[in-house]
Design an enzyme around this catalytic site. Structure first.
Site, PDB file in Angstrom:
ATOM      1  N   HIS A 288      -7.335   4.414   1.221  1.00 20.69           N
ATOM      2  CA  HIS A 288      -6.692   4.105  -0.061  1.00 20.69           C
ATOM      3  C   HIS A 288      -6.818   5.214  -1.094  1.00 20.69           C
ATOM      4  CE1 HIS A 288      -5.730  -0.023   1.066  1.00 20.69           C
ATOM      5  NE2 HIS A 288      -6.859   0.030   1.749  1.00 20.69           N
TER       6      HIS A 288
ATOM      7  N   ASN B 241       0.819  -1.217   0.000  1.00 21.20           N
ATOM      8  CA  ASN B 241       0.000   0.000   0.000  1.00 21.20           C
ATOM      9  C   ASN B 241       0.852   1.266   0.000  1.00 21.20           C
ATOM     10  OD1 ASN B 241      -2.409  -1.506   0.133  1.00 21.20           O
ATOM     11  ND2 ASN B 241      -2.179  -1.711   2.348  1.00 21.20           N
TER      12      ASN B 241
ATOM     13  N   GLU C 150     -16.270   3.674   2.638  1.00 20.29           N
ATOM     14  CA  GLU C 150     -14.889   3.950   2.241  1.00 20.29           C
ATOM     15  C   GLU C 150     -14.917   4.779   0.962  1.00 20.29           C
ATOM     16  OE1 GLU C 150     -12.389   0.426   1.998  1.00 20.29           O
ATOM     17  OE2 GLU C 150     -13.555  -0.542   3.565  1.00 20.29           O
TER      18      GLU C 150
ATOM     19  N   SER D 167     -11.017  -1.081  -0.261  1.00 17.21           N
ATOM     20  CA  SER D 167      -9.661  -1.597  -0.118  1.00 17.21           C
ATOM     21  C   SER D 167      -9.430  -2.896  -0.869  1.00 17.21           C
ATOM     22  CB  SER D 167      -9.323  -1.774   1.354  1.00 17.21           C
ATOM     23  OG  SER D 167     -10.237  -2.644   1.981  1.00 17.21           O
TER      24      SER D 167
ATOM     25  N   LYS E  69      -0.456   4.328   4.408  1.00 20.17           N
ATOM     26  CA  LYS E  69      -0.497   3.870   3.017  1.00 20.17           C
ATOM     27  C   LYS E  69       0.271   4.870   2.153  1.00 20.17           C
ATOM     28  CE  LYS E  69      -4.007   0.712   4.289  1.00 20.17           C
ATOM     29  NZ  LYS E  69      -5.380   0.492   4.720  1.00 20.17           N
TER      30      LYS E  69
ATOM     31  N   ASP F  39     -13.942   6.778   4.974  1.00 20.31           N
ATOM     32  CA  ASP F  39     -12.597   6.317   5.298  1.00 20.31           C
ATOM     33  C   ASP F  39     -11.802   6.316   3.998  1.00 20.31           C
ATOM     34  OD1 ASP F  39     -10.283   4.880   5.846  1.00 20.31           O
ATOM     35  OD2 ASP F  39     -11.284   3.485   7.204  1.00 20.31           O
TER      36      ASP F  39
ATOM     37  N   HIS G 200     -14.584  -1.687   5.580  1.00 24.15           N
ATOM     38  CA  HIS G 200     -13.454  -2.280   6.300  1.00 24.15           C
ATOM     39  C   HIS G 200     -13.847  -2.763   7.705  1.00 24.15           C
ATOM     40  CE1 HIS G 200      -9.406  -2.324   8.208  1.00 24.15           C
ATOM     41  NE2 HIS G 200      -8.985  -2.552   6.971  1.00 24.15           N
TER      42      HIS G 200
HETATM   43  C1  LIG Z   1      -5.859  -0.090   5.910  1.00 22.45           C
HETATM   44  C2  LIG Z   1      -7.202   0.420   6.298  1.00 22.45           C
HETATM   45  C3  LIG Z   1      -7.463   0.843   7.594  1.00 22.45           C
HETATM   46  C4  LIG Z   1      -6.479   0.642   8.710  1.00 22.45           C
HETATM   47  O1  LIG Z   1      -5.516   1.603   8.728  1.00 22.45           O
HETATM   48  P1  LIG Z   1      -4.207   1.292   9.605  1.00 22.45           P
HETATM   49  O2  LIG Z   1      -3.572   2.614   9.762  1.00 22.45           O
HETATM   50  O3  LIG Z   1      -3.407   0.321   8.832  1.00 22.45           O
HETATM   51  O4  LIG Z   1      -4.696   0.723  10.897  1.00 22.45           O
HETATM   52  C5  LIG Z   1      -8.671   1.436   7.869  1.00 22.45           C
HETATM   53  N1  LIG Z   1      -9.614   1.556   6.926  1.00 22.45           N
HETATM   54  C6  LIG Z   1      -9.418   1.125   5.669  1.00 22.45           C
HETATM   55  C7  LIG Z   1     -10.487   1.305   4.670  1.00 22.45           C
HETATM   56  C8  LIG Z   1      -8.212   0.523   5.328  1.00 22.45           C
HETATM   57  O5  LIG Z   1      -8.024   0.064   4.098  1.00 22.45           O
END
Ligand SMILES: *Cc1c(COP(=O)(O)O)cnc(C)c1O
Length: 389
Positions: free
Chosen positions: A225, A63, A193, A197, A247, A222, A149
């Site tokens: 990505h 990522n 999201e 992801s 990421k 969220d 997620h």
């Molecule tokens: C990777 C991810 C997370 C977690 O983030 P981290 O900082 O790795 O804990 C949260 N939400 C989504 C949509 C993700 O893809």
């Protein structure tokens, strides 16, 4: 190997406790289903190379979309913070862990996201676990996309609110659920999201924002990505924008952007903020340098998506919407076999299996970064054609 579902590690001398017996039975059931996972050590060599089992592979399973974990300015900023502030923050942000870089990163994130304020968390996972229960609880409603997620679902469960799931990216279904459930709940949160992801597709944010306005629901997105690889979503403003520093921002940590009052409330109510140690200074400095880079280098930041589109075009697939391209295989065993066949050809493309993705949709998740070469992308596409037919 993580993906190979091998139970041999666990077949030592006979177990002595009921706990150990319990664990072995659970592991055997996972292995029988091709769902056993084992952490695998990967050493990253450079922007796209990874060492596994003594071999160099080109990774399409990272990522680090902009390859900024190796970028000189980002490294320099992290080194400088390490020298100036030390290795750890030494406390939670409310007690003594909020070193001077915190404020700068929070201001930069809020500005980039078009919010008034931001709050850093220990990770993106912890941000969702902290934010959602701070805002809703018993008697409230959380509406989540079916593919959201695990940490969004986790936050919703911790809150004690009623949880309803809408079909993936289906704003019409979300509207039906709101029409049915909204009036019997005090507050409502609509959570999704920006970039999914495991699917790489984009949420219909304009439609969801209209729904949120119509039903007085609070929209939470969220952008784990999306940040750094897709232009920020500026219209309409989204009340709660969560994401990660781990990421494209090449560091570690999470954030929530919102109004000043909402952030002040998080400072008081988000348990993963109040009761957890503040981020190490070097992590904050790295993320800040990476965000500065993102703001200054839009052409470079467009590359992961361009690379994904080169791949989808070569395979005759619909154009990628993000740097993530899913190749759905179906059965877990078949996805593992495809991943191993690609590994034999020099590519790391990890198989993603249930429960991370729904039953029957095990897949190869191909993630493109800025520094994948055209040659590597074309070679992967040819190998995929070979392996998946
Ligand atoms: C990777 C991810 C997370 C977690 O983030 P981290 O900082 O790795 O804990 C949260 N939400 C989504 C949509 C993700 O893809």
């Amino acid at each position: 190997m993580a993906q190979r579902g091998n139970l041999s590690h666990f077949t030592g001398p006979s177990p002595s406790s009921s706990l150990d017996t319990f664990a072995r039975a659970k592991l055997a059931a996972l292995a029988a289903d091709a769902r056993l996972r084992t952490p695998t050590t990967s050493r990253r060599d450079d922007a796209v190379g990874v060492q596994r089992d003594g071999r160099r592979l080109i990774s399409f399973s990272s990522n680090d979309y902009l390859n900024l974990t190796q970028q000189p300015e980002v490294l320099r900023a992290a080194h400088a913070a390490l020298t100036e502030f030390g290795t750890g923050s030494g406390g939670s942000p409310l007690v003594s862990g909020r070193h001077p870089l915190y404020e700068r990163l929070e201001a930069a994130l809020a500005d980039y996201k078009g919010s008034a304020a931001a709050c850093l968390f220990g990770s993106g996972y912890l941000a969702n676990l902290g934010v959602i229960p701070s805002l809703v609880g018993s008697g409230d409603l959380v509406l989540v996309d079916q593919l959201a997620h695990a940490c969004i679902v986790g936050g919703a469960r911790l809150s004690g609110a009623t949880i309803a799931t809408f079909a993936h990216n289906d704003a019409t279904h979300a509207a039906t659920l709101l029409a049915r459930l909204r009036t019997t709940h005090r507050h409502a949160l609509l959570a999704t999201e920006n970039v999914f992801s495991m699917d790489g597709d984009l949420a219909p944010l304009d439609e969801l924002a209209s729904l949120a306005a119509e039903y007085d629901a609070w929209l939470l997105t969220d952008d784990a990505h999306g940040l750094g690889v897709l232009a920020p979503h500026s219209r309409p403003p989204i009340a709660l924008q969560i994401g990660t520093l781990s990421k494209a921002l090449a560091s570690y940590g999470g954030y929530a952007c919102a109004s000043q009052a909402v952030v002040a409330l998080l400072h008081n109510r988000a348990r993963t903020f109040v009761y957890s140690t503040a981020l190490p200074p070097a992590s904050v400095a790295a993320a800040l340098a990476a965000l500065t880079f993102v703001r200054e280098q839009p052409d470079y930041c467009a590359r992961p998506l361009e690379n994904a589109r080169r791949f989808t075009q070569r395979l005759g697939l619909a154009p990628a919407a993000s740097p993530i391209v899913p190749l759905v295989v179906g059965a877990s065993r078949a996805a593992l076999a495809a991943s191993q066949a690609l590994e034999a050809r020099g590519f790391l493309v990890v198989a993603i299996r249930p429960p991370t993705v729904p039953e029957g949709t095990a897949r190869l998740r191909v993630a493109f970064s800025a520094q994948h070469s055209d040659e590597a992308i074309d070679a992967l596409a040819d190998a995929v054609t070979d392996v998946l037919g």
